[in-house]
Design an enzyme around this catalytic site. Structure first.
Site, mmCIF file in Angstrom:
data_model
loop_
_atom_site.group_PDB
_atom_site.id
_atom_site.type_symbol
_atom_site.label_atom_id
_atom_site.label_comp_id
_atom_site.label_asym_id
_atom_site.label_seq_id
_atom_site.Cartn_x
_atom_site.Cartn_y
_atom_site.Cartn_z
ATOM 1 N N SER A 322 51.572 29.640 55.040
ATOM 2 C CA SER A 322 50.979 30.014 53.760
ATOM 3 C C SER A 322 51.100 31.518 53.514
ATOM 4 O O SER A 322 52.216 32.028 53.380
ATOM 5 C CB SER A 322 49.520 29.540 53.713
ATOM 6 N N ASP A 349 55.112 26.341 54.477
ATOM 7 C CA ASP A 349 54.474 26.426 53.153
ATOM 8 C C ASP A 349 54.334 27.866 52.665
ATOM 9 O O ASP A 349 53.218 28.393 52.552
ATOM 10 C CB ASP A 349 53.087 25.761 53.173
ATOM 11 N N HIS A 410 48.860 20.688 52.796
ATOM 12 C CA HIS A 410 48.936 22.100 53.184
ATOM 13 C C HIS A 410 48.303 22.384 54.550
ATOM 14 O O HIS A 410 48.859 23.161 55.328
ATOM 15 C CB HIS A 410 48.274 22.952 52.092
#
Length: 496
Positions: A322, A349, A410
């Site tokens: 992320s 991600d 996620h």
């Protein structure tokens, strides 16, 4: 119509409470709220050690905190958790100390941090209790301060878990002891630096990182002090401490005032310095001189001398999730320099709201997205759909892979779906079993790390493109390839 309420006697109330308690116990026994972290996937035992060391003081941005006037972007110490393959000659299990609890201590610090992050600081005790309830019994599998795997033992166990021939073991041991060039690569271990996501912590990915270590890699998970996590404590050499909380724009004062992109740029710059300092720490551990002071309270350090000449500093890979994946792409801009001798990157991600992504990349990269991250498209800083932006970046890299693990969300690469599986499944709506998802992420990551060493494309890396346009193309053209554990991957880009 008149309702006649039966009088609630103390006996009846006690009966209801008892029945409710028994019902809760029954349901809890059938579907436990929490589960222990599973064993690591590789052939080696894993050592774990928290390390904090003093670094050269640097101020990355001159903004100050409105409340205290402190400098939120001042770096004075580096905090990491080391995961590394451990010597097979370690002490028997009965005398091995367990790793620290999965939750950092004190739990109240993290509880208050998440309450602040949610904007309800007055509920910090509630957050602390919830964290304690869900995570207090969880420990990170591994052995605290275990001896690092020796060069001879590195060939003792192959990747299938079998033992090598005895003559091969003796030959390896003899070669190690007779090695005159101390900087040779024989028996040395590749290194990985991992950077966590927004509102995450270094231990949030312990199964993923510990499993990579169990395959023969030394992994340093950085505990970022850039204001992106819930809370952490800096331990200064003079014995003083400083609490670092999650940062928001309203907490900062600067001239001119910072924008949201300014804040992200400062945090990413801070993270890049922390990655750089982690690589320096690898070099210091490998050199064995001078010894440094571990500032982390109650953290042992007996194993640190064993890292002397055990690390392959020509093979340092950065990985992140992320916000951390955005940081990985940012760090790769400096790859190949003396300060950042990075040979590749793994991005899980890449962030959708953590600022524009760096496109200047000259080393191999593996981008793995969750099904959720690929399917839920957002406009990305005026550059088009996020999926398309990432695909174009990977396609511009000489050696780049862009894939999606379908049925995942996620948080699927974190420990959360392993610790509270049915809660996370309910919240995220994933269709792929959480353990299978982690095994697939780990297997593909290890295959990429092996590719950086050997040039061999195994597993998903050996696939052709199966879905070039992903969610932006025709549904019937979105074919998949099976991963090692049977999960479905979409492959959007591979090296040309």
């Amino acid at each position: 119509m008149v309702f006649h309420l039966r009088r609630f006697t103390s006996r009846r109330v006690l009966l209801f409470i008892s029945a409710g308690f028994l019902f809760f116990v029954f349901i809890f026994s059938l579907t436990p709220i929490t589960a222990p972290l599973p064993p690591y996937t590789g052939p080696h035992e894993v050592g774990i050690l928290d390390v904090e060391t003093e670094v050269q003081n640097q101020v990355i941005h001159d903004a100050i905190l409105k409340d205290t006037g402190g400098k939120p972007f001042e770096l004075s110490t580096l905090a990491i958790t080391l995961y590394y393959p451990s010597s097979l000659s370690a002490a028997p299990p009965s005398s091995r100390p367990w790793a620290r609890p999965w939750l950092p201590q004190p739990v109240s610090l993290i509880g208050e941090g998440y309450a602040r992050l949610a904007g309800v600081s007055y509920l910090s005790s509630v957050f602390t209790f919830a964290l304690w309830l869900l995570g207090s019994s969880t420990v990170i599998p591994g052995v605290v301060d275990a001896p690092i795997l020796s060069g001879a033992e590195k060939v003792l166990v192959d990747e299938s878990g079998g033992a090598a021939g005895f003559n091969k073991i003796l030959s390896a041991a003899e070669q190690e002891h007779q090695e005159l060039k101390r900087d040779a690569d024989f028996g040395t271990l590749p290194c990985v630096v991992f950077t966590h996501g927004m509102a995450g912590m270094s231990q949030s990915y312990s199964h993923y990182l510990g499993s990579i270590a169990s395959h023969g890699y030394v992994v340093a998970a950085v505990e970022h002090r850039d204001g992106s996590g819930p809370g952490t404590i800096i331990h200064h050499p003079n014995g003083t401490e400083k609490e670092v909380w999650h940062l928001k724009l309203k907490d900062l004062e600067s001239n001119p005032p910072m924008t949201d992109l300014d804040l992200k740029a400062a945090q990413l710059a801070f993270r890049q310095i922390e990655i750089q300092e982690t690589i320096k720490l690898f070099a210091q551990l490998n050199a064995g001189d001078p010894p440094f002071v571990n500032l982390k309270p109650d953290s042992p350090r007996e194993s640190l001398p064993g890292f002397n000449h055990r690390l392959n500093l020509s093979s340092v890979t950065v990985a992140g999730h992320s916000y951390g994946a955005t940081g990985v792409l940012q760090a790769l801009k400096a790859a190949g320099t003396k300060e950042m001798p990075i040979n590749g990157g793994i991005a899980l991600d890449p962030g959708k709201g953590s600022g524009p992504l760096n496109k200047d990349i000259d080393v191999p990269i593996m981008v793995m997205q969750s099904g959720e991250w690929t399917e839920q498209q957002t406009e990305f800083y005026g550059q088009g759909w996020h999926f398309d932006v990432v695909r174009k970046i990977v396609e511009s890299v000489k050696e780049g892979w862009f894939t999606t693990l379908t049925g995942t969300a996620h948080p699927s690469c974190t420990d959360a779906p392993l610790i509270v599986p049915w809660i996370m499944k309910l919240v995220t709506g994933t269709t792929l079993d959480s353990r299978v998802a982690l095994r697939e992420y780990i297997d593909t990551s290890v295959r990429f790390l092996e590719y950086l060493q050997t040039g061999e494309k195994k597993g998903v890396l050996g696939s052709d493109v199966t879905s070039a346009s992903g969610p932006l193309g025709d549904e019937e053209k979105r074919t998949k390839v099976k991963g090692f554990y049977g999960a479905d991957w979409e492959v959007h880009a591979v090296p040309q």
